[in-house]
Design an enzyme around this catalytic site. Structure first.
Site, PDB file in Angstrom:
ATOM      1  N   ASP A  14       0.821  -1.215   0.000  1.00 15.80           N
ATOM      2  CA  ASP A  14       0.000   0.000   0.000  1.00 15.80           C
ATOM      3  C   ASP A  14       0.856   1.266   0.000  1.00 15.80           C
ATOM      4  O   ASP A  14       1.956   1.278   0.543  1.00 15.80           O
ATOM      5  CB  ASP A  14      -0.896  -0.027   1.252  1.00 15.80           C
ATOM      6  CG  ASP A  14      -2.012   0.978   1.169  1.00 15.80           C
ATOM      7  OD1 ASP A  14      -2.282   1.490   0.065  1.00 15.80           O
ATOM      8  OD2 ASP A  14      -2.620   1.264   2.215  1.00 15.80           O
ATOM      9  N   ASN A  62     -10.745  -3.056  -5.930  1.00  9.63           N
ATOM     10  CA  ASN A  62      -9.892  -2.153  -6.723  1.00  9.63           C
ATOM     11  C   ASN A  62     -10.428  -1.851  -8.122  1.00  9.63           C
ATOM     12  O   ASN A  62      -9.979  -0.910  -8.771  1.00  9.63           O
ATOM     13  CB  ASN A  62      -8.459  -2.687  -6.833  1.00  9.63           C
ATOM     14  CG  ASN A  62      -7.655  -2.536  -5.561  1.00  9.63           C
ATOM     15  OD1 ASN A  62      -6.749  -3.310  -5.263  1.00  9.63           O
ATOM     16  ND2 ASN A  62      -7.977  -1.525  -4.759  1.00  9.63           N
TER      17      ASN A  62
HETATM   18  C1  FPP Z   1      -2.314   0.065  -3.166  1.00  8.46           C
HETATM   19  O1  FPP Z   1      -1.713   1.351  -3.124  1.00  8.46           O
HETATM   20  C2  FPP Z   1      -1.773  -0.664  -4.289  1.00  8.46           C
HETATM   21  C3  FPP Z   1      -2.488  -1.258  -5.277  1.00  8.46           C
HETATM   22  C4  FPP Z   1      -3.958  -1.281  -5.315  1.00  8.46           C
HETATM   23  C5  FPP Z   1      -1.829  -1.923  -6.413  1.00  8.46           C
HETATM   24  C6  FPP Z   1      -0.645  -2.746  -6.010  1.00  8.46           C
HETATM   25  C7  FPP Z   1      -0.048  -3.274  -7.222  1.00  8.46           C
HETATM   26  C8  FPP Z   1       1.265  -3.346  -7.424  1.00  8.46           C
HETATM   27  C9  FPP Z   1       2.300  -2.947  -6.439  1.00  8.46           C
HETATM   28  C10 FPP Z   1       1.740  -3.910  -8.713  1.00  8.46           C
HETATM   29  C11 FPP Z   1       1.990  -5.346  -8.464  1.00  8.46           C
HETATM   30  C12 FPP Z   1       2.588  -5.935  -9.598  1.00  8.46           C
HETATM   31  C13 FPP Z   1       2.908  -7.233  -9.647  1.00  8.46           C
HETATM   32  C14 FPP Z   1       3.676  -7.660 -10.786  1.00  8.46           C
HETATM   33  C15 FPP Z   1       2.509  -8.221  -8.622  1.00  8.46           C
HETATM   34  P1  FPP Z   1      -2.631   2.604  -3.353  1.00  8.46           P
HETATM   35  O2  FPP Z   1      -2.722   2.886  -4.791  1.00  8.46           O
HETATM   36  O3  FPP Z   1      -3.945   2.392  -2.665  1.00  8.46           O
HETATM   37  O4  FPP Z   1      -1.830   3.729  -2.633  1.00  8.46           O
HETATM   38  P2  FPP Z   1      -2.451   5.003  -1.949  1.00  8.46           P
HETATM   39  O5  FPP Z   1      -3.199   4.509  -0.745  1.00  8.46           O
HETATM   40  O6  FPP Z   1      -1.242   5.795  -1.595  1.00  8.46           O
HETATM   41  O7  FPP Z   1      -3.323   5.685  -2.939  1.00  8.46           O
END
Ligand code: FPP
Length: 237
Positions: A14, A62
């Site tokens: 996250d 998501n």
């Molecule tokens: C949450 O951070 C993250 C996600 C919903 C996506 C996570 C995906 C990846 C790290 C890519 C993974 C790739 C592979 C190849 C497994 P957020 O966007 O909610 O962060 P925020 O809370 O700061 O907005």
């Protein structure tokens, strides 16, 4: 005393969006960096002898994100899974067995096919089991398990009063795997967000303000060291 390694670690990746915003970048730049950190942590976990690790990459919730962001995350999966299509892939040689948890039905077909290939190609690797949760929701996972068990009751294979906790576990996406000993959530949020709800009944939690793209192997070591100072009693004394 030598430190005890958790057998299974769960990680909620996250903070990618905030990491990007702080730098004046697009949210997907954060996910891209997050995917690189995922690769590094995965490889390091394998090197230090962790037996199983589960990454929360995309939840059933998501899909509510802007379509461009969802598309960018799907592209990152394609890129990563494209690498895993190669039987001689470095990760496979290292001993990483890939497994994907989550509902595949709603995922783009080409990604599902890449997931199946990655699982097939890495099935004999045995140093570490890497679960990637994609289109995963803990509640949905339990609902799907209950549906399978209900079908067995309907077919007369089992009686309702014979259903045990083990039956639920055996019908989850993580069937046959140990429950996570340690769950890590960076980015300053203190919640589970529908991740491994059933499996986390006795997990230890480690929270930190670090945003996922800034997470390092030292942070993983710190989490493991802190885990070593916890006393796990599983309801006993
Ligand atoms: C949450 O951070 C993250 C996600 C919903 C996506 C996570 C995906 C990846 C790290 C890519 C993974 C790739 C592979 C190849 C497994 P957020 O966007 O909610 O962060 P925020 O809370 O700061 O907005």
């Amino acid at each position: 005393m030598e430190r005890q390694l958790p057998k299974h670690i769960g990680i909620i990746m996250d903070g990618n969006g905030r990491w990007a915003k702080k730098r004046g970048l697009k949210r997907w730049d954060g996910h891209k960096e997050g995917a690189n950190v995922f690769r590094k942590i995965c490889s390091y976990a394998c090197d230090i002898g962790i037996k199983s690790i589960t990454f929360y990459a995309f939840s059933t919730e998501n899909w509510r994100r802007p379509p461009e962001e969802v598309a960018a995350i799907m592209e990152l999966f394609r890129e990563y899974l494209g690498e895993a299509e190669d039987r001689e892939n470095e990760n496979i040689r290292k001993g990483m067995q890939m497994h994907f948890i989550g509902r595949r039905d709603d995922m783009p077909e080409d990604i599902v096919s890449l997931m199946e290939t990655a699982e097939e190609n890495s099935k004999d690797a045995s140093r570490i089991k890497v679960n990637i949760a994609i289109n995963y929701g803990g509640r949905l996972e339990i609902v799907e398990a209950v549906r399978k068990i209900a079908q067995k009751v309907k077919d007369g294979e089992i009686q309702p009063e014979d259903i045990t906790e083990d039956d639920i576990s055996a019908n989850l996406y993580t069937a046959g795997q140990d429950d996570p000993d340690l769950i890590i959530r960076p980015s300053g949020e203190y919640r589970l967000s529908n991740f491994l709800l059933w499996q986390s009944a006795y997990s230890e939690f480690w929270f930190s303000d670090i945003l996922w793209p800034d997470f390092t192997t030292d942070d993983l070591d710190r989490a493991i060291d802190d885990y070593n100072n916890r006393s796990r009693r599983f309801g006993g004394v």
